[in-house]
Scaffold this motif. Structure first.
Motif, mmCIF file in Angstrom:
data_model
loop_
_atom_site.group_PDB
_atom_site.id
_atom_site.type_symbol
_atom_site.label_atom_id
_atom_site.label_comp_id
_atom_site.label_asym_id
_atom_site.label_seq_id
_atom_site.Cartn_x
_atom_site.Cartn_y
_atom_site.Cartn_z
ATOM 1 N N GLU A 295 0.864 -1.188 0.000
ATOM 2 C CA GLU A 295 0.000 0.000 0.000
ATOM 3 C C GLU A 295 0.893 1.228 0.000
ATOM 4 O O GLU A 295 1.960 1.239 0.633
ATOM 5 C CB GLU A 295 -0.903 0.023 1.240
ATOM 6 C CG GLU A 295 -1.734 1.313 1.292
ATOM 7 C CD GLU A 295 -2.794 1.333 2.381
ATOM 8 O OE1 GLU A 295 -2.674 0.560 3.348
ATOM 9 O OE2 GLU A 295 -3.729 2.145 2.244
ATOM 10 N N GLY B 90 -5.708 -1.868 1.278
ATOM 11 C CA GLY B 90 -5.583 -0.803 2.246
ATOM 12 C C GLY B 90 -6.579 0.348 2.010
ATOM 13 O O GLY B 90 -7.384 0.379 1.074
ATOM 14 N N CYS B 91 -6.516 1.224 2.975
ATOM 15 C CA CYS B 91 -7.473 2.333 3.020
ATOM 16 C C CYS B 91 -7.407 3.217 1.785
ATOM 17 O O CYS B 91 -8.398 3.874 1.458
ATOM 18 C CB CYS B 91 -7.236 3.162 4.271
ATOM 19 S SG CYS B 91 -7.643 2.290 5.795
ATOM 20 N N TRP C 160 -2.979 9.283 3.320
ATOM 21 C CA TRP C 160 -2.031 9.214 4.439
ATOM 22 C C TRP C 160 -1.310 10.534 4.646
ATOM 23 O O TRP C 160 -0.554 10.694 5.594
ATOM 24 C CB TRP C 160 -1.052 8.046 4.244
ATOM 25 C CG TRP C 160 -1.787 6.736 4.250
ATOM 26 C CD1 TRP C 160 -1.986 5.899 3.190
ATOM 27 C CD2 TRP C 160 -2.460 6.133 5.362
ATOM 28 N NE1 TRP C 160 -2.740 4.814 3.561
ATOM 29 C CE2 TRP C 160 -3.050 4.932 4.890
ATOM 30 C CE3 TRP C 160 -2.643 6.486 6.706
ATOM 31 C CZ2 TRP C 160 -3.788 4.084 5.727
ATOM 32 C CZ3 TRP C 160 -3.385 5.640 7.527
ATOM 33 C CH2 TRP C 160 -3.938 4.465 7.028
ATOM 34 N N ASN D 250 -12.161 -3.032 0.999
ATOM 35 C CA ASN D 250 -11.049 -3.278 1.931
ATOM 36 C C ASN D 250 -11.622 -3.528 3.317
ATOM 37 O O ASN D 250 -12.174 -4.592 3.566
ATOM 38 C CB ASN D 250 -10.077 -2.093 1.895
ATOM 39 C CG ASN D 250 -8.960 -2.242 2.911
ATOM 40 O OD1 ASN D 250 -8.345 -3.301 2.980
ATOM 41 N ND2 ASN D 250 -8.698 -1.218 3.694
ATOM 42 N N GLU D 251 -11.536 -2.562 4.197
ATOM 43 C CA GLU D 251 -12.101 -2.751 5.541
ATOM 44 C C GLU D 251 -13.486 -2.134 5.562
ATOM 45 O O GLU D 251 -13.663 -0.989 5.965
ATOM 46 C CB GLU D 251 -11.181 -2.115 6.582
ATOM 47 C CG GLU D 251 -9.891 -2.880 6.753
ATOM 48 C CD GLU D 251 -8.981 -2.304 7.822
ATOM 49 O OE1 GLU D 251 -9.195 -1.144 8.232
ATOM 50 O OE2 GLU D 251 -8.054 -3.018 8.238
ATOM 51 N N HIS E 294 -8.285 -8.939 8.989
ATOM 52 C CA HIS E 294 -7.175 -8.056 9.384
ATOM 53 C C HIS E 294 -6.985 -8.093 10.891
ATOM 54 O O HIS E 294 -7.963 -8.041 11.637
ATOM 55 C CB HIS E 294 -7.469 -6.609 8.970
ATOM 56 C CG HIS E 294 -7.500 -6.421 7.482
ATOM 57 N ND1 HIS E 294 -7.727 -5.213 6.889
ATOM 58 C CD2 HIS E 294 -7.306 -7.306 6.462
ATOM 59 C CE1 HIS E 294 -7.686 -5.346 5.567
ATOM 60 N NE2 HIS E 294 -7.443 -6.618 5.290
ATOM 61 N N ALA F 166 1.431 -6.617 7.107
ATOM 62 C CA ALA F 166 1.245 -5.219 6.691
ATOM 63 C C ALA F 166 1.669 -4.257 7.794
ATOM 64 O O ALA F 166 1.602 -4.604 8.968
ATOM 65 C CB ALA F 166 -0.227 -4.978 6.347
#
Ligand code: AHR
Length: 661
Positions: free
Chosen positions: A49, A243-244, A274, A378-379, A436, A504
């Motif tokens: 990521e 990932g986010c 990020w 993803n999440e 995760h 990760a």
């Protein structure tokens, strides 16, 4: 008595054998004649990521920041001097900005630009660097000339430039120019300087500097030491790009794969979430150039021998950051997102006569990438996730029934959302569920048997993001990696169910990280492989082909009460005729071990082997850029005869024993 006779293990060096043992011996029985589930080739992999400057400023070898002047502050990363203006009608429609350099009005004055790179520009003496730029003479006229330099702006030397070359711009039309710079010194924090050295006005766009020596020599390439570190893991699967960042802080900033392919000059900039997700680690210049895009990901996967595993947005923006329905795409409006997924599969696998297959071919890869997996979301959590996922599943199954689809179990390793999502994933018949867990030591110590009782009838498990985050010690250190190794024995024992696992995050720049621990750290010239890296590598390079049952007192060795902090698993490798036993001793006591290989033919013996140990004098420490080899796997040969092997495993040690049959 018979057992004693068989107890013939001979060890070298520190392997002192059973003679000195005092504590009670831990006897592991390995059913060497009962190979169980196959270990999937995808079992141990990598997850990339763009967090911690993993792509721009990291794996992506571009050394110029904001090369297309598309950051919202168009000269961010640049220092301009003299007569420089920013224009917005450039040759690349998705990156329209560029700079105009004009005569400063006096022969003793200068016009030009400095680029600061990512925390400086790292260059090495004796290596070649390719400078390239798109340029034109907007007003025509005679040729214009530029002087391109690498400069140490902090140098006390008379000359601050240590690489210089001249470039002539000779056309009224936009054209790509390039030259090679050969620095004479190694400098981790150089500046790229461009002087206008004639009176003719010149326009510059997409100013780029790459090492010539990239991974596999690709021009739009990857930093060689970092890509090599990935390849050295021998990953079976490569999950990307998040990932986010797949989700975006809002949908406008989600990772849009279609923007990441095609000519690199025309891939539009994206905000990197990020940049601001953690205001206490704030990086206002963190953007995604998409220079390392989906073509490059597929290509790297292929070059590493890993199955590519792309993750796409399911139309839900990051649910941590958005709790109103209007942040997301309504389910009945998902068509373009679903089409993105179908088009990605076509980009990877389609014939060159298809729209997206043709683009792949135009980019230099007419052969398909043989994509087998795709993750959607993803999440994600809540009812909205299955609702959003379902249309993707229906469409993908219809057009590409052979593609395996991965759904999410949310951001947590257990709890309400996790318990809700697993049955939903079963109902939707996804092929794998992505779990995760960034959890503390206590969690890792308690999860050795996590998968032993999972339902075997549902989807398979993808442990898609995990790392031991030490309680109060959220940074890389040996003990956290040891607990990851311990936990992974449970993944391996359950290889019938667990088909993929990826630690990760992968990368972190020492000056630009937002999240730790991470697997590989780097600065502008150096990189270091952490103990967690070596754990992953040991598993991937000793994956074996089939699980072998391993028990102590008829129980799996999962760190349970009475098991002396031991975690263990065994596999055989049918291709190499090996039996591989992995043992983590998480206790602070040495543990005598006796490995008993049941089921071998009477006269059959183990003919020899080797053992690899990971241990540290200080479990709070890890490898660093200054001491990259402080903790390395130590390999030694062991001589084994008969059908048993005895040894003593030091406290806080992970061991891989490889026996040849
Ligand atoms: O790995 C860092 C982040 O952790 C990922 O982006 C996200 O999926 C998880 O929350």
């Amino acid at each position: 008595m018979k057992k004693k006779q068989l107890f013939m293990a001979v060890t070298f060096g520190v392997l002192t054998g059973a003679a000195t043992m005092q504590a009670q011996t831990n006897e592991f029985v390995i059913q060497s004649h009962k190979p169980g589930a196959p270990i999937q080739p995808t079992m141990y992999g990598l997850f990339f990521e763009d967090i911690n400057y993993a792509a721009d400023g990291g794996l992506y070898a571009e050394l110029v920041k904001n090369r297309s002047f598309e950051f919202p502050q168009h000269l961010m990363g640049w220092n301009s001097f003299g007569n420089v203006t920013v224009k917005d009608d450039g040759p690349f429609d998705r990156n329209p900005h560029y700079v105009r350099l004009a005569y400063p009005g006096h022969d003793q004055k200068y016009t030009g630009l400095d680029n600061e790179g990512y925390f400086g520009i790292g260059v090495k003496a004796g290596e070649a660097y390719r400078f390239s730029v798109w340029a034109r003479l907007p007003e025509g006229g005679t040729n214009s000339s530029l002087r391109i330099e690498l400069v140490d702006i902090h140098s006390m030397e008379e000359q601050q430039a240590f690489a210089t070359a001249n470039l002539t711009i000779d056309s009224k039309e936009w054209k790509k120019y390039q030259l090679i710079l050969n620095p004479t010194v190694t400098q981790p924090k150089a500046t790229l300087r461009i002087f206008l050295t004639s009176k003719t006005t010149v326009d510059l766009e997409h100013i780029s500097l790459f090492p010539v020596d990239t991974w596999k020599g690709h021009e739009n390439g990857l930093r060689k030491d970092l890509a090599q570190a990935l390849a050295d893991v021998k990953p079976g699967v490569f999950r990307f790009p998040g990932g986010c960042i797949v989700e975006g802080t809002d949908l406008a900033t989600r990772y849009n794969w279609k923007n990441s392919v095609g000519p690199v000059e025309n891939r539009p900039l994206n905000e990197n979430r990020w940049e601001y997700t953690f205001p206490h680690r704030f990086f206002p210049d963190y953007y995604q150039s998409y220079g390392l895009g989906f073509f490059e990901f597929f290509q790297l996967s292929e070059e590493m021998g890993a199955e590519p595993l792309p993750v796409l947005s399911c139309g839900l923006a990051c649910q941590f950051q958005n709790n109103t329905p209007d942040a997301h795409v309504p389910v009945n409006d998902l068509d373009s997102y679903v089409q993105d997924a179908l088009d990605l599969i076509e980009f990877a696998n389609g014939d060159v006569t298809t729209t997206w297959g043709k683009l792949r071919a135009d980019m230099g890869h007419p052969a398909p990438f043989h994509l087998k997996f795709i993750a959607i979301g993803n999440e994600q959590w809540g009812e909205e996730y299955p609702e959003h996922l379902e249309p993707f599943i229906t469409a993908i199954r219809k057009v590409y029934p052979q593609i395996q689809i991965i759904g999410s179990a949310g951001p947590n390793s257990e709890g309400e959302q996790f318990d809700y999502l697993w049955p939903e994933m079963k109902r939707l018949k996804v092929d794998l569920v992505d779990e995760h867990f960034y959890r503390p030591e206590s969690w890792f110590l308690s999860q050795g048997a996590r998968y032993d009782s999972y339902d075997r009838k549902g989807p398979k498990v993808f442990a898609g993001e995990y790392a031991c985050h030490g309680q109060g010690k959220k940074w890389n250190h040996f003990n956290a990696s040891l607990l990851e190794a311990a936990f992974m024995t449970g993944l391996e024992r359950n290889a019938d169910l667990v088909h993929m696992a990826t630690y990760a995050p992968l990368f972190a720049h020492v000056e630009g990280w937002q999240w730790r621990p991470d697997m590989i750290w780097f600065d502008n010239l150096r990189s270091v492989r952490t103990v967690s890296y070596y754990v992953q590598q040991l598993y991937a390079t000793h994956a074996g082909t089939h699980v072998l049952p391993l028990t102590m007192n008829k129980q799996a060795v999962t760190g349970a009460d009475g098991q002396n902090g031991l975690f263990a698993s065994a596999v055989c490798d049918k291709n190499k005729n090996e039996i591989i036993v992995k043992v983590a001793n998480t206790s602070d006591q040495p543990q005598p071990l006796r490995l008993v290989f049941n089921g071998m033919k009477k006269k059959e013996t183990l003919s020899g082997g080797r053992r690899i140990l990971l241990q540290a004098t200080d479990p709070d420490k890890d490898n660093t850029l200054d001491h990259p080899t402080a903790i390395l796997p130590q390999e030694a040969s062991i001589v084994v005869s008969g059908q048993e092997y005895s040894t003593e495993l030091p406290p806080k040690t992970f061991a891989v024993y490889v026996f040849t049959r």
